[in-house]
Design a protein around this motif. Structure first.
Motif, PDB file in Angstrom:
ATOM      1  N   TYR A 121      15.349 -34.311 -44.574  1.00 44.62           N
ATOM      2  CA  TYR A 121      15.682 -33.331 -45.605  1.00 44.62           C
ATOM      3  C   TYR A 121      15.528 -33.914 -47.006  1.00 44.62           C
ATOM      4  CZ  TYR A 121      16.994 -29.849 -42.221  1.00 44.62           C
ATOM      5  OH  TYR A 121      16.947 -28.920 -41.209  1.00 44.62           O
ATOM      6  N   ALA A 122      15.815 -35.195 -47.161  1.00 45.55           N
ATOM      7  CA  ALA A 122      15.628 -35.840 -48.467  1.00 45.55           C
ATOM      8  C   ALA A 122      14.138 -35.859 -48.839  1.00 45.55           C
ATOM      9  CB  ALA A 122      16.192 -37.259 -48.440  1.00 45.55           C
ATOM     10  N   PHE A 123      13.281 -36.191 -47.869  1.00 46.24           N
ATOM     11  CA  PHE A 123      11.847 -36.188 -48.137  1.00 46.24           C
ATOM     12  C   PHE A 123      11.355 -34.774 -48.471  1.00 46.24           C
ATOM     13  CE2 PHE A 123      11.571 -40.460 -46.483  1.00 46.24           C
ATOM     14  CZ  PHE A 123      10.480 -40.989 -47.166  1.00 46.24           C
ATOM     15  N   ILE A 124      11.819 -33.784 -47.729  1.00 47.57           N
ATOM     16  CA  ILE A 124      11.429 -32.396 -48.002  1.00 47.57           C
ATOM     17  C   ILE A 124      11.838 -32.015 -49.427  1.00 47.57           C
ATOM     18  CG2 ILE A 124      12.073 -29.997 -47.465  1.00 47.57           C
ATOM     19  CD1 ILE A 124       9.857 -31.040 -45.646  1.00 47.57           C
ATOM     20  N   PHE A 125      13.050 -32.355 -49.806  1.00 39.83           N
ATOM     21  CA  PHE A 125      13.544 -32.046 -51.147  1.00 39.83           C
ATOM     22  C   PHE A 125      12.656 -32.703 -52.208  1.00 39.83           C
ATOM     23  CE2 PHE A 125      16.127 -33.183 -54.855  1.00 39.83           C
ATOM     24  CZ  PHE A 125      16.584 -31.940 -55.240  1.00 39.83           C
ATOM     25  N   ILE A 126      12.390 -33.975 -52.041  1.00 40.04           N
ATOM     26  CA  ILE A 126      11.582 -34.710 -53.023  1.00 40.04           C
ATOM     27  C   ILE A 126      10.156 -34.167 -53.082  1.00 40.04           C
ATOM     28  CG2 ILE A 126      10.533 -36.960 -53.529  1.00 40.04           C
ATOM     29  CD1 ILE A 126      13.229 -38.159 -52.349  1.00 40.04           C
ATOM     30  N   PHE A 127       9.528 -33.983 -51.919  1.00 38.37           N
ATOM     31  CA  PHE A 127       8.153 -33.474 -51.890  1.00 38.37           C
ATOM     32  C   PHE A 127       8.074 -32.078 -52.510  1.00 38.37           C
ATOM     33  CE2 PHE A 127       6.926 -36.148 -47.895  1.00 38.37           C
ATOM     34  CZ  PHE A 127       6.802 -37.276 -48.686  1.00 38.37           C
ATOM     35  N   PHE A 128       9.030 -31.228 -52.179  1.00 38.96           N
ATOM     36  CA  PHE A 128       9.010 -29.872 -52.731  1.00 38.96           C
ATOM     37  C   PHE A 128       9.145 -29.895 -54.252  1.00 38.96           C
ATOM     38  CE2 PHE A 128      11.260 -26.128 -54.307  1.00 38.96           C
ATOM     39  CZ  PHE A 128      10.283 -25.179 -54.060  1.00 38.96           C
ATOM     40  N   ARG A 129      10.091 -30.675 -54.756  1.00 42.53           N
ATOM     41  CA  ARG A 129      10.285 -30.723 -56.212  1.00 42.53           C
ATOM     42  C   ARG A 129       9.037 -31.282 -56.914  1.00 42.53           C
ATOM     43  NH1 ARG A 129      12.090 -27.274 -58.182  1.00 42.53           N
ATOM     44  NH2 ARG A 129      12.558 -28.356 -60.107  1.00 42.53           N
ATOM     45  N   ILE A 130       8.381 -32.261 -56.301  1.00 45.02           N
ATOM     46  CA  ILE A 130       7.159 -32.805 -56.897  1.00 45.02           C
ATOM     47  C   ILE A 130       6.101 -31.707 -57.022  1.00 45.02           C
ATOM     48  CG2 ILE A 130       5.180 -34.322 -56.449  1.00 45.02           C
ATOM     49  CD1 ILE A 130       7.248 -36.376 -55.320  1.00 45.02           C
ATOM     50  N   PHE A 131       5.853 -30.976 -55.942  1.00 45.50           N
ATOM     51  CA  PHE A 131       4.823 -29.928 -55.983  1.00 45.50           C
ATOM     52  C   PHE A 131       5.240 -28.769 -56.885  1.00 45.50           C
ATOM     53  CE2 PHE A 131       3.440 -31.771 -51.800  1.00 45.50           C
ATOM     54  CZ  PHE A 131       2.216 -32.234 -52.265  1.00 45.50           C
ATOM     55  N   ASP A 132       6.533 -28.461 -56.913  1.00 40.73           N
ATOM     56  CA  ASP A 132       7.008 -27.351 -57.747  1.00 40.73           C
ATOM     57  C   ASP A 132       6.892 -27.686 -59.233  1.00 40.73           C
ATOM     58  OD1 ASP A 132       8.149 -24.869 -58.369  1.00 40.73           O
ATOM     59  OD2 ASP A 132      10.175 -25.688 -58.338  1.00 40.73           O
TER      60      ASP A 132
END
Length: 172
Positions: free
Chosen positions: A116-127
């Motif tokens: 979930y931490a990776f998902i959060f970080i990856f999503f914020r980067i792309f967003d």
């Protein structure tokens, strides 16, 4: 509508605005009213309960019909509010982050804190970065673009998560 009106109309929005259920929905229960980084706050407010839901190990496809309806509803309500407030993609609308990070979380292989931490970080980067195809939707400057850029960011974050964890499996 123009983006210059974003700041002017955002200042009109206060916690008193939460008496309007459309605003409650679009701000994800007021998280979009955070004074700093409302998109990050909305994403964080979503990923925490998703972590606990993920622990239930429900098949991801159970969530797809709900996410489709949520996305359609978000586009419709966003369209109405953007016209009413004469703004485009104001920072206080964070339901798009909610949808995007939820989509990204559907890719999680194991419901661990690290995933979930990776998902959060990856999503914020792309967003935040808005690479193609996220930018294509962001450039639309309408309600569909407001919501779908985060859908694209969620799909990209999920794909990067799968790629990362599969590569770690192979090389670790």
């Amino acid at each position: 509508m123009n983006t210059e009106n974003q700041l002017k109309n955002t200042k009109k929005l206060t916690f008193k605005s939460l008496t309007d259920l459309r605003i409650v929905f679009l701000t994800f229960f007021g998280t979009g009213l955070a004074p700093k980084a409302p998109g990050t706050v909305g994403s964080l407010a979503t990923i925490i309960p998703l972590y606990f839901v993920g622990k239930l190990n429900a098949p991801f496809f159970f969530f797809i019909p709900f996410l489709i309806l949520l996305t359609i509803g978000a586009v419709f309500i966003t369209s109405v509010i953007e016209k009413e407030y004469d703004c485009i993609d104001p920072s206080w609308i964070v339901i798009d982050e909610v949808i995007g990070i939820w989509i990204a979380s559907l890719f999680i292989l194991e419901p661990t804190f690290v995933s979930y931490a990776f998902i959060f970080i990856f999503f914020r980067i792309f967003d935040i970065w808005k690479p193609w195809p996220v930018r294509v939707f962001d450039d639309r400057k309408d309600a569909l673009g407001t919501i779908l850029d985060d859908v694209a960011a969620g799909l990209m974050a999920g794909a990067l998560y799968i790629l990362t964890f599969k590569l770690l499996e192979i090389y670790a």
